[in-house]
Design an enzyme around this catalytic site. Structure first.
Site, PDB file in Angstrom:
ATOM      1  N   SER A 194      -6.983 -17.941 -33.671  1.00  0.00           N
ATOM      2  CA  SER A 194      -8.070 -18.284 -33.159  1.00  0.00           C
ATOM      3  C   SER A 194      -8.158 -18.813 -31.625  1.00  0.00           C
ATOM      4  O   SER A 194      -7.181 -19.509 -31.305  1.00  0.00           O
ATOM      5  CB  SER A 194      -8.832 -19.716 -33.814  1.00  0.00           C
ATOM      6  OG  SER A 194      -9.663 -20.379 -33.278  1.00  0.00           O
TER       7      SER A 194
HETATM    8  C1  5PA Z   1     -15.162 -15.457 -29.726  1.00  0.00           C
HETATM    9  C2  5PA Z   1     -15.160 -16.220 -31.051  1.00  0.00           C
HETATM   10  P1  5PA Z   1     -19.199 -17.032 -30.664  1.00  0.00           P
HETATM   11  O1  5PA Z   1     -18.358 -17.656 -31.492  1.00  0.00           O
HETATM   12  O2  5PA Z   1     -19.682 -18.143 -29.662  1.00  0.00           O
HETATM   13  O3  5PA Z   1     -20.099 -16.250 -31.253  1.00  0.00           O
HETATM   14  O4  5PA Z   1     -18.332 -16.498 -29.573  1.00  0.00           O
HETATM   15  C3  5PA Z   1     -17.652 -15.096 -30.030  1.00  0.00           C
HETATM   16  C4  5PA Z   1     -16.428 -14.970 -29.609  1.00  0.00           C
HETATM   17  N1  5PA Z   1     -15.311 -13.679 -27.582  1.00  0.00           N
HETATM   18  C5  5PA Z   1     -16.333 -13.963 -28.168  1.00  0.00           C
HETATM   19  C6  5PA Z   1     -13.971 -14.298 -27.634  1.00  0.00           C
HETATM   20  C7  5PA Z   1     -12.698 -13.936 -27.071  1.00  0.00           C
HETATM   21  C8  5PA Z   1     -14.175 -15.224 -29.022  1.00  0.00           C
HETATM   22  O5  5PA Z   1     -12.943 -15.715 -29.401  1.00  0.00           O
HETATM   23  N2  5PA Z   1     -14.080 -16.938 -31.357  1.00  0.00           N
HETATM   24  C9  5PA Z   1     -13.791 -17.836 -32.720  1.00  0.00           C
HETATM   25  C10 5PA Z   1     -12.493 -18.270 -32.567  1.00  0.00           C
HETATM   26  O6  5PA Z   1     -12.144 -19.072 -33.569  1.00  0.00           O
HETATM   27  O7  5PA Z   1     -11.707 -18.109 -31.725  1.00  0.00           O
HETATM   28  C11 5PA Z   1     -14.893 -18.517 -33.110  1.00  0.00           C
HETATM   29  C12 5PA Z   1     -14.637 -17.351 -33.669  1.00  0.00           C
END
Ligand code: 5PA
Length: 340
Positions: free
Chosen positions: A83
């Protein structure tokens, strides 16, 4: 609603400054624009500072501000083993002198690599749990919080992706930043395009633009999570954030259905195909800009495809939000190498 009204509403909430230099740049992608027959810019939210940067830092400015205002000393959060959110939270918490517990979904035996390795380097207390959904980590985080309380600590739980109304304020604040930068650059964006998953980025951008500059369309490109779940969580976040700000809005669920774009998940979260790697190479070789294979590579594939299909009309001015996540290249290097 006016820019200044929203600004004054947001300023009332406790926040900490985490974004390096307080705003991220917007760059014109000249070569890509020429290739695509449109004007495409990138908002460098991969450069937010803290650990490897990324969209979560904006949410954390408000979430950690809230935690500090409540006197909390230990942050607990969760995510998949690699994550980005978990790493950003760990880095930001450490920077502020807070303890941090990460509840990561994965196998005990996983080799520390990518973000999991970086989590160790920022000194997070890592608990690997063998569950498959984010929902299952909620009782686990609650139990850890209870144990910490017994030991005299004051924990603060942040759910998956920082997807709460407080976290969503980070992307409403980002809308203020974009609108200010539009004036400075002398452009007006017709479309904002970004990867969507736990929903806070999309909720903040959609609500923020709807309130401040409704002519701008915000398109969330689904990166593999079930689309109905994404729409439900974005809708819930929009309403709860409006309630938190004590404002009315006229966004509809239908708007979200039309602006949460399916078809670019390539088999689901963490699945990487040749098309995604080709897109990363395409943008890398035109612009020297590195996208990631889980989120921004898929969102950019979607942007190019929507232009090809004229769903985003040629000649539009587009702002692509680079939400970060670049380290997953090193997590999935074996798969990526196969498609080089
Ligand atoms: C993540 C999400 P949102 O979760 O705000 O919709 O953003 C999407 C998103 N780009 C877009 C990147 C690089 C992201 O890491 N990541 C999560 C994580 O645990 O990292 C929430 C799922």
């Amino acid at each position: 609603m006016s820019y200044y009204k929203i600004k004054s509403l947001i300023e009332k909430f406790p926040q900490v400054n985490l974004v390096s230099g307080s705003e991220t740049p917007i760059d014109f992608l000249e070569n890509l624009s020429r290739e695509l027959g449109t004007e495409i810019y990138v908002k460098r939210d991969d450069l937010t500072g803290v650990a490897i940067g990324g969209n979560k830092v904006r949410k954390l400015e408000f979430l950690l501000g809230d935690a500090l205002s409540k006197g909390c000393d230990t942050i607990i959060t969760t995510g998949a083993i690699h994550s980005n959110h978990a790493l950003e939270t760990a880095g930001a918490a450490k920077k502020l002198g807070l303890d941090v517990v990460l509840v990561l979904r994965g196998e005990e035996t996983a080799t520390p690599k990518g973000n999991y390795l970086l989590d160790k380097l920022v000194g997070a207390d890592i608990r690997i749990v063998n569950v498959s959904t984010g929902k299952e980590t909620i009782p686990i985080m609650e139990k850890i919080a209870q144990e910490l309380e017994i030991n005299g600590k004051k924990p603060y739980i942040i759910p998956t992706g920082g997807a709460t109304p407080i976290g969503t304020l980070g992307y409403i604040k980002c809308v203020l930043e974009i609108v200010k930068q539009e004036k400075e650059l002398g452009v007006s964006f017709d479309y904002i395009v970004h990867a969507t998953s736990s929903g806070g980025t999309q909720a903040g951008l959609a609500l923020g633009f709807h309130l401040i500059k409704p002519t701008t369309e915000v398109l969330g490109i689904g990166v593999g999570d079930p689309r109905t779940e994404v729409i439900e969580s974005v809708w819930e976040l929009i309403n709860s954030t409006a309630k938190l700000l004590k404002i009315e809005h006229s966004l509809t669920k239908e708007y979200l259905e039309n602006h949460t774009i399916p078809g670019y998940g390539f088999g689901g979260y963490g699945k990487i195909t040749k098309e995604v790697v080709d897109t990363i190479k395409y943008v890398g070789s035109l612009e020297g800009l590195i996208l990631d294979p889980i989120y921004t590579g898929k969102a950019m594939y979607g942007t190019v495809d929507l232009l090809k299909k004229n769903i985003i009309p040629k000649g539009s001015t587009i702002l692509f939000i680079h939400t970060g996540g670049m380290t997953s290249i090193f997590q999935y290097d074996d798969i990526i190498r196969k498609f080089l």
